[in-house]
Design a protein around this motif. Structure first.
Motif, PDB file in Angstrom:
ATOM      1  N   LEU A  49      -0.688  -6.945  -2.067  1.00  8.56           N
ATOM      2  CA  LEU A  49      -0.920  -7.579  -1.521  1.00  8.56           C
ATOM      3  C   LEU A  49      -2.718  -8.227  -2.730  1.00  8.56           C
ATOM      4  N   PHE A  50      -3.095  -8.777  -3.136  1.00  9.89           N
ATOM      5  CA  PHE A  50      -3.651  -9.371  -3.587  1.00  9.89           C
ATOM      6  C   PHE A  50      -5.079 -10.356  -3.257  1.00  9.89           C
ATOM      7  N   ILE A  51      -6.093 -10.203  -2.244  1.00 12.61           N
ATOM      8  CA  ILE A  51      -6.223 -11.062  -1.472  1.00 12.61           C
ATOM      9  C   ILE A  51      -7.897 -11.385  -2.112  1.00 12.61           C
ATOM     10  N   LYS A  52      -8.113 -11.806  -3.389  1.00  8.06           N
ATOM     11  CA  LYS A  52      -9.502 -12.791  -3.910  1.00  8.06           C
ATOM     12  C   LYS A  52     -10.784 -12.766  -3.161  1.00  8.06           C
ATOM     13  N   SER A  55     -18.097   1.516   1.677  1.00  6.85           N
ATOM     14  CA  SER A  55     -17.942   1.793   0.377  1.00  6.85           C
ATOM     15  C   SER A  55     -17.095  -0.396   0.219  1.00  6.85           C
ATOM     16  N   THR A  56     -17.070  -0.822  -0.560  1.00  7.77           N
ATOM     17  CA  THR A  56     -16.181  -2.752  -1.225  1.00  7.77           C
ATOM     18  C   THR A  56     -15.480  -2.852  -1.481  1.00  7.77           C
ATOM     19  N   HIS A  57     -14.388  -3.647  -0.956  1.00  5.01           N
ATOM     20  CA  HIS A  57     -13.066  -3.606  -0.830  1.00  5.01           C
ATOM     21  C   HIS A  57     -12.651  -4.354  -1.944  1.00  5.01           C
ATOM     22  N   ASP A  58     -11.792  -3.650  -2.605  1.00  7.77           N
ATOM     23  CA  ASP A  58     -10.641  -4.415  -3.512  1.00  7.77           C
ATOM     24  C   ASP A  58      -9.871  -5.100  -3.670  1.00  7.77           C
ATOM     25  N   GLY A  59      -9.986  -5.773  -2.902  1.00 11.52           N
ATOM     26  CA  GLY A  59      -8.807  -7.364  -2.671  1.00 11.52           C
ATOM     27  C   GLY A  59      -7.400  -6.315  -2.531  1.00 11.52           C
ATOM     28  N   TYR A  60      -7.325  -5.329  -2.592  1.00 10.76           N
ATOM     29  CA  TYR A  60      -6.068  -5.333  -2.406  1.00 10.76           C
ATOM     30  C   TYR A  60      -5.769  -4.834  -0.334  1.00 10.76           C
ATOM     31  N   TRP A  61      -4.224  -5.460   0.303  1.00  7.23           N
ATOM     32  CA  TRP A  61      -4.115  -5.101   0.924  1.00  7.23           C
ATOM     33  C   TRP A  61      -2.294  -5.030   0.982  1.00  7.23           C
TER      34      TRP A  61
END
Length: 165
Positions: free
Chosen positions: A95-98, A109-115
């Protein structure tokens, strides 16, 4: 970002639309792959993907009844594992959670939006998610700033085995 670009390029490669310079009687009804690519880059979505507006709750290790394994038997991964209603989103879906793009990850690190949809829960019904934040209640802090009542969720792929750690 690399995964999103790869998905966009795959969609473009499969596109059968005429180039912008080719005229046809029904050119207004044809898709615009370049425009879709630009829009996707600006909004963080992949052209042609269905976006759901979903409500989310949070869970963490150390809570009563929370095990260290998901429903697939895999280790739950902080800021990556998500529990879903498998009748809405099948397990093993990426999933991509914008709204989670840019959030701090446990490793700095920083989140890339992928779950990764690898867990289910008895209270997860319909358009609802349960995001795993990590170890202890304090791990929820980065996610508390989000409006959990309406997240933009897109199915962007599938995974085999266990989600990456």
């Amino acid at each position: 970002m690399r995964r999103t670009l790869a998905g966009i390029l795959a969609v473009l490669a499969m596109s059968t639309a005429l180039p912008a310079f080719a005229a046809s009687p029904d050119s207004e009804s044809r898709s615009d792959p370049l425009g879709d690519l630009i829009t996707g880059a600006l909004t963080g979505t992949i052209p042609g993907t269905l976006e759901y507006k979903m409500r989310a709750t949070l869970y963490h290790a150390g809570a009563k009844g929370i095990r260290s394994l998901d429903s697939l038997g895999c280790k739950v991964v902080a800021m990556r594992t998500v529990a879903v209603d498998k009748t809405v989103i099948p397990r093993r879906t990426v999933l991509f959670i914008k709204e989670t793009v840019g959030l701090p990850m446990p490793d700095g690190s920083t989140h890339d939006g992928y779950w990764y949809a690898s867990d289910i829960g008895g209270a997860i019904k319909g358009l609802k998610l349960d995001l795993f934040s990590g170890m202890g209640r304090s791990s929820m802090a980065p996610l508390m700033a989000l409006d959990l009542s309406s997240l933009s969720v897109s199915k962007v792929g599938e995974f085999k085995g266990c989600p990456p750690e």
